[in-house]
Design a protein around this motif. Structure first.
Motif, PDB file in Angstrom:
ATOM      1  N   UNK A 109       7.550 -13.989  16.560  1.00  0.00           N
ATOM      2  CA  UNK A 109       6.965 -14.803  15.514  1.00  0.00           C
ATOM      3  C   UNK A 109       5.762 -14.073  14.913  1.00  0.00           C
ATOM      4  N   UNK A 110       5.689 -14.015  13.599  1.00  0.00           N
ATOM      5  CA  UNK A 110       4.599 -13.404  12.819  1.00  0.00           C
ATOM      6  C   UNK A 110       4.754 -11.894  12.622  1.00  0.00           C
ATOM      7  N   UNK A 111       5.642 -11.241  13.365  1.00  0.00           N
ATOM      8  CA  UNK A 111       5.774  -9.796  13.203  1.00  0.00           C
ATOM      9  C   UNK A 111       6.194  -9.441  11.775  1.00  0.00           C
ATOM     10  N   UNK A 112       5.875  -8.225  11.384  1.00  0.00           N
ATOM     11  CA  UNK A 112       6.108  -7.784  10.011  1.00  0.00           C
ATOM     12  C   UNK A 112       7.507  -7.216   9.825  1.00  0.00           C
ATOM     13  N   UNK A 113       8.132  -7.581   8.723  1.00  0.00           N
ATOM     14  CA  UNK A 113       9.391  -6.971   8.304  1.00  0.00           C
ATOM     15  C   UNK A 113       9.185  -6.492   6.869  1.00  0.00           C
ATOM     16  N   UNK A 114       9.461  -5.214   6.639  1.00  0.00           N
ATOM     17  CA  UNK A 114       9.137  -4.609   5.356  1.00  0.00           C
ATOM     18  C   UNK A 114      10.403  -4.137   4.642  1.00  0.00           C
ATOM     19  N   UNK A 115      10.450  -4.349   3.337  1.00  0.00           N
ATOM     20  CA  UNK A 115      11.547  -3.808   2.535  1.00  0.00           C
ATOM     21  C   UNK A 115      10.964  -2.840   1.515  1.00  0.00           C
ATOM     22  N   UNK A 116      11.423  -1.593   1.587  1.00  0.00           N
ATOM     23  CA  UNK A 116      10.980  -0.575   0.627  1.00  0.00           C
ATOM     24  C   UNK A 116      12.119  -0.241  -0.326  1.00  0.00           C
ATOM     25  N   UNK A 117      11.896  -0.476  -1.609  1.00  0.00           N
ATOM     26  CA  UNK A 117      12.905  -0.114  -2.600  1.00  0.00           C
ATOM     27  C   UNK A 117      12.771   1.362  -2.922  1.00  0.00           C
ATOM     28  N   UNK A 118      13.907   2.001  -3.050  1.00  0.00           N
ATOM     29  CA  UNK A 118      13.910   3.468  -3.191  1.00  0.00           C
ATOM     30  C   UNK A 118      14.405   3.862  -4.580  1.00  0.00           C
TER      31      UNK A 118
END
Lengths: 276, 276, 276
Positions: free
Chosen positions: B267-276
């Protein structure tokens, strides 16, 4: 009142069960929704079949059973409706129906095909509820699908008859809420091979030579309490579902343990009956 | 039939749920009471909101939802009824309503004031059941309270847009019955920023560049079973509630573990999406 | 609508509860079946009595309560129906009824005797459902049994009055979903002996001299948040069932612990009140 039952591996915490019930009631306000179990092990077809097989027969004919385990559609897992014994099952074609109906032949098997409905990651919500409500309203299967021939067959462990009928070798198929150990040896099979002989049942280091008709069958009420068998003693019985079961009389799984932990018996372990 | 749902942190063992249902049926015999969840973490407003938000929309308009989490009245926690989207919520003013209605504006907010009823340590039993039955009978809110302006606002984590729209940084907001990890990144947000670009999703050491529409989206059924991705493989999908979710395909939380334990995501951990 | 409640130690995973509900609906399609609890500890009569005693009173008169704990018939454990307070209880004569009705005298006690029905290992399914449906249909007790005089008496812990009325010595009788510790000291007993005096309540190393009417009774809302008592602080209150209870304000049992674990109080432990 139309009865729709639910048997799933959704658990009772998440929104899944609530969302399914809301959708059914939005479609069929008079539906009587009954939970059979939402605690099936994830994707555990065998467990689902054992529980549903032993529950559905108590419901009146006309009941619709939604089976929400491993229900995502794929080229290898169609959505189907099966009519057996006056009951409809809405399920994926993952083998669970063949385990439930191992002793009765399905009367109708239809593949579900609803135009313009996208089956995403929650087909019980999007598809199965619609089908169950349709059937509960008296709708025809032809409207929501087409006859289907490829019902997937899944074989559960079957007891083996060895030594020219002197031995039945079975397996543990379920461990219940009390830690009791259910085997796949049915009373009818046992009686068919017994022919009046004595027997010894062997399960690991436990040996028993009586099978009772109730748990307290081991208690001799004619004796004083101190001399009786009682709480903590191992026993075998024909359980209410017709299987041979091993139990510890009045044991508390959470403190001292149950037959599974105390006798060291797990799913798939062998239980043997030798006729003497 | 009047539907009243229950979402609480009462658990299913104690007498709490039974007493609440008995009280409702004593007041409104024809009530159709539906459990959404009684397994909310104690006083966990965020969890309660996530579950109820994703369940209530499946119920028909006119449903009354009792929210039994952190419901003791105090000068800082009034009892309120909120009408949103055709649904009534009976709750304490602890912020849960603002989380549930983050995307829709409440139509009516009333503070509950029932003369001569003492709200002790069990307000769901003493107060909320009375209010829910009153509304279900078609009673007016004016009879049981007065308009209220001070609806408590509680902000959940919101995804952040970084690097001039090249990155979406979200958080884990829920871990479900399968151990699947739900993020707060909604499909609509993802699509709005994607603009046709490729992307890499990063969650601790896991990197994924596809988001499926169903769990078995990772399975290529054209390949032989040995060559396919399948059980045990990590995947991302848009879940049925519209959020991006990380899952381990067909994993059993109780044996091998789920996405949460296997990918180390809490819970609360970061999930990141990087567009390329 | 006929209400039938279920209180059992069956758990929610197995087919037991589903089979019982199906059987009731097959016999009485309009039955409104309400779960009180299926999480009673195995064979735990005291726990069953505490939960059912505090739930049944919320149901309307005419409700039938099935008690499915330790229900196998034996020469020492008859099947009985008891009418108390307008409610019928269908149970085994194992003492649970005497604990539930410790403050009210049963109006009718009948031993169940149904010809040609075999009570095996699952009497709730085979016998209790039939009896409950019979009563719910308005059937007479005389049809399914005969008057019975030997209702088993089971005594729970009773608080003792010591030191010429200066001390009440009670016990922990239940630990609830939040880890809160319920004693057997009722508010009425406390008030009867208090006579306006101050007091000190002692439970192991915890000493308290106030008993609140709600959990947040310990919070002084006139103070700033930093100066208040609040989450994590121990308190005593008269709970909604009328007993003195010890709690940790807003504690989460699964993370930091509850009153039971944090104050070291278990079932049967002593809680003493000394009037000063």
């Amino acid at each position: 009142m139309a009865i729709i039952t639910l048997t799933t591996d959704f658990g009772l915490k998440d929104h899944f069960v609530g969302a399914v019930k809301g959708t059914i009631l939005s479609n069929l306000p008079e539906a009587n929704i009954v939970d059979i179990s939402h605690a099936i092990g994830p994707f555990n077809i065998q467990e689902c079949a054992y529980i549903l097989k032993n529950a559905y027969r108590s419901f009146p004919a006309g009941t619709v059973h939604i089976v929400g385990v491993d229900s995502e559609i794929s080229p290898e897992n169609e959505h189907i409706v099966v009519l057996v014994d006056g009951h409809h099952f809405v399920s994926a074609n993952n083998g669970v129906i063949s385990l439930i109906t191992s002793e009765v032949k399905p009367e109708k098997v239809f593949e579900i095909q609803i135009p313009n409905v996208d089956s995403g990651s929650f087909p019980v919500l999007d598809i199965f509820t619609q089908v169950a409500c349709h059937i509960s309203r008296g709708g025809k299967l032809e409207v929501i699908g087409k006859p289907f021939q490829a019902l997937k067959e899944l074989k559960d462990f079957e007891p083996r008859i060895l030594n020219e009928g002197r031995t039945i070798s079975g397996n543990v198929i379920y461990i219940d809420n009390y830690g009791n150990v259910v085997t796949n040896i049915q009373r009818s099979l046992f009686e068919a091979y017994r022919s009046g002989r004595n027997f010894e049942m062997v399960a690991r280091t436990t040996k028993l030579n009586t099978i009772h008709k109730s748990y307290n069958g081991i208690v001799n009420y004619d004796l004083d309490r101190q001399q009786r068998k009682g709480p903590g003693d191992a026993l075998a019985l024909f359980n209410s579902a017709g299987y041979i079961e091993l139990a510890i009389y009045k044991s508390d799984l959470s403190s001292v343990g149950g037959a599974s932990s105390l006798l060291g018996l797990n799913y798939r372990d062998t239980v043997t009956i030798n006729f003497i």
